[in-house]
Design an enzyme around this catalytic site. Sequence first.
Site, PDB file in Angstrom:
ATOM      1  N   HIS A 144     -13.385  -9.557  18.662  1.00 59.47           N
ATOM      2  CA  HIS A 144     -14.581  -9.286  19.464  1.00 59.47           C
ATOM      3  C   HIS A 144     -15.569 -10.442  19.302  1.00 59.47           C
ATOM      4  CE1 HIS A 144     -17.412  -6.459  21.429  1.00 59.47           C
ATOM      5  NE2 HIS A 144     -18.332  -6.925  20.605  1.00 59.47           N
ATOM      6  N   HIS A 153     -18.061  -9.923  24.650  1.00 59.40           N
ATOM      7  CA  HIS A 153     -19.174  -9.021  24.978  1.00 59.40           C
ATOM      8  C   HIS A 153     -20.392  -9.887  25.272  1.00 59.40           C
ATOM      9  CE1 HIS A 153     -22.197  -5.917  23.060  1.00 59.40           C
ATOM     10  NE2 HIS A 153     -22.357  -6.009  24.365  1.00 59.40           N
ATOM     11  N   ASP A 180     -19.279 -11.800  20.284  1.00 56.97           N
ATOM     12  CA  ASP A 180     -20.607 -11.391  20.752  1.00 56.97           C
ATOM     13  C   ASP A 180     -21.398 -12.587  21.240  1.00 56.97           C
ATOM     14  OD1 ASP A 180     -20.826  -8.517  20.372  1.00 56.97           O
ATOM     15  OD2 ASP A 180     -20.493  -8.959  18.254  1.00 56.97           O
ATOM     16  N   MET A 212     -24.832 -13.963  22.894  1.00 58.80           N
ATOM     17  CA  MET A 212     -26.245 -13.590  23.056  1.00 58.80           C
ATOM     18  C   MET A 212     -27.014 -14.806  23.555  1.00 58.80           C
ATOM     19  SD  MET A 212     -26.706 -11.583  19.489  1.00 58.80           S
ATOM     20  CE  MET A 212     -25.602 -10.253  19.028  1.00 58.80           C
ATOM     21  N   ASP A 241     -19.722   0.038  19.349  1.00 61.12           N
ATOM     22  CA  ASP A 241     -20.081  -1.246  18.744  1.00 61.12           C
ATOM     23  C   ASP A 241     -21.430  -1.105  18.040  1.00 61.12           C
ATOM     24  OD1 ASP A 241     -20.572  -3.923  18.204  1.00 61.12           O
ATOM     25  OD2 ASP A 241     -20.464  -4.594  20.290  1.00 61.12           O
ATOM     26  N   SER A 291     -15.820  -7.987  14.825  1.00 56.48           N
ATOM     27  CA  SER A 291     -16.793  -8.834  15.511  1.00 56.48           C
ATOM     28  C   SER A 291     -17.044 -10.097  14.698  1.00 56.48           C
ATOM     29  CB  SER A 291     -18.115  -8.081  15.683  1.00 56.48           C
ATOM     30  OG  SER A 291     -19.130  -9.017  16.005  1.00 56.48           O
ATOM     31  N   MET A 332     -23.036   1.194  23.243  1.00 56.92           N
ATOM     32  CA  MET A 332     -23.650   0.565  22.071  1.00 56.92           C
ATOM     33  C   MET A 332     -24.177   1.652  21.134  1.00 56.92           C
ATOM     34  SD  MET A 332     -23.249  -2.686  22.251  1.00 56.92           S
ATOM     35  CE  MET A 332     -24.203  -3.056  20.758  1.00 56.92           C
ATOM     36  N   MET A 350     -24.070 -10.383  26.113  1.00 59.55           N
ATOM     37  CA  MET A 350     -25.419  -9.811  26.129  1.00 59.55           C
ATOM     38  C   MET A 350     -26.327 -10.882  26.722  1.00 59.55           C
ATOM     39  SD  MET A 350     -25.059  -8.101  22.362  1.00 59.55           S
ATOM     40  CE  MET A 350     -23.579  -9.047  21.983  1.00 59.55           C
TER      41      MET A 350
HETATM   42  C1  DX5 Z   1     -24.555  -6.227  18.240  1.00 63.33           C
HETATM   43  C2  DX5 Z   1     -23.128  -6.694  18.437  1.00 63.33           C
HETATM   44  C3  DX5 Z   1     -22.138  -6.084  17.503  1.00 63.33           C
HETATM   45  C4  DX5 Z   1     -22.394  -6.340  16.065  1.00 63.33           C
HETATM   46  C5  DX5 Z   1     -21.802  -5.238  15.247  1.00 63.33           C
HETATM   47  O1  DX5 Z   1     -25.343  -6.689  19.283  1.00 63.33           O
HETATM   48  O2  DX5 Z   1     -22.700  -6.383  19.740  1.00 63.33           O
HETATM   49  O3  DX5 Z   1     -20.815  -6.444  17.837  1.00 63.33           O
HETATM   50  O4  DX5 Z   1     -21.856  -7.569  15.650  1.00 63.33           O
HETATM   51  O5  DX5 Z   1     -22.098  -5.505  13.924  1.00 63.33           O
HETATM   52  P1  DX5 Z   1     -22.027  -4.423  12.783  1.00 63.33           P
HETATM   53  O6  DX5 Z   1     -20.632  -3.892  12.738  1.00 63.33           O
HETATM   54  O7  DX5 Z   1     -22.411  -5.225  11.587  1.00 63.33           O
HETATM   55  O8  DX5 Z   1     -23.021  -3.343  13.123  1.00 63.33           O
HETATM   56 ZN    ZN Z   2     -20.441  -6.582  20.562  1.00 62.75          ZN
END
Ligand code: DX5
Ligand code: ZN
Length: 230
Positions: free
Chosen positions: A46, A79, A48, A50, A185, A21, A150, A81
């Site tokens: 990956h 991904h 993320d 947000m 994840d 990620s 998750m 969110m």
């Molecule tokens: C959280 C993200 C993850 C996050 C995982 O909302 O979707 O992808 O980056 O990070 P680690 O591996 O540090 O828990």
């Molecule tokens: Zn993620």
Amino acid sequence: MDIQRGNPWAGFAGRRVIAPSLLACDFAHVGREIDRALDAGADVIHVDVMDGHFVSNLSMGPPVVGSLRKYTDAVLDVHIMVTDPAFYIERFADAGADSITFHIEATDEALVLIERLGVLGLGAGVSLRPATEPEALSEVIEAVDLVLVMTVEPGYGGQEFMYDMLDKITAVRGMLRSDQRLQVDGGIDNDTIVRCARSGADVFVAGSNIFRADDIAEAIGGLRQAVGSN
Ligand code: DX5
Ligand code: ZN
């Protein structure tokens, strides 16, 4: 490698997939971070996204994915969110995402969105927050390419793995065909990855464990060795 449109997960059939990620990478050098991860054996990248609404954190938007697309041929596993996945799916598809995973909690029209991803030629994933039961997937389960369970509350990297998600992983695996992927994840390290794999997960997202490691090749190698290459 040519960019293949269509479900990118089909290219990893029968294999366990390591997905670093970018959330944990050094964004001042993101291209170099992608190269480091790929050289170290990452399978996909990956991303993320947000929006500050679905989760309180803000990360990156379509222009960033557009820049990543120009930089790398690697599979971009995006991904989202966000509270409005219908709006953003189009934009991240245009930007060059290969697969988009949206949250089932964010929409009443999940099946429509999955069909739209199919028409756009992208992999289609659906994610569950920790509090969401597997039954929420019932209408879409046959249509998805990937389910993301998750294993932390979405929003931030570096959180503790939630062990009570292991039963949910087992339950979701029981609902999927063998060609459908089960991604986890959050809080993935050399120990939790084994527990997730034993419960039925086969795509593993890790942020801190990879990008904050002193030796990224050792970190990815360690994860891969923990679960075996297939
Ligand atoms: C959280 C993200 C993850 C996050 C995982 O909302 O979707 O992808 O980056 O990070 P680690 O591996 O540090 O828990
Ligand atoms: Zn993620």
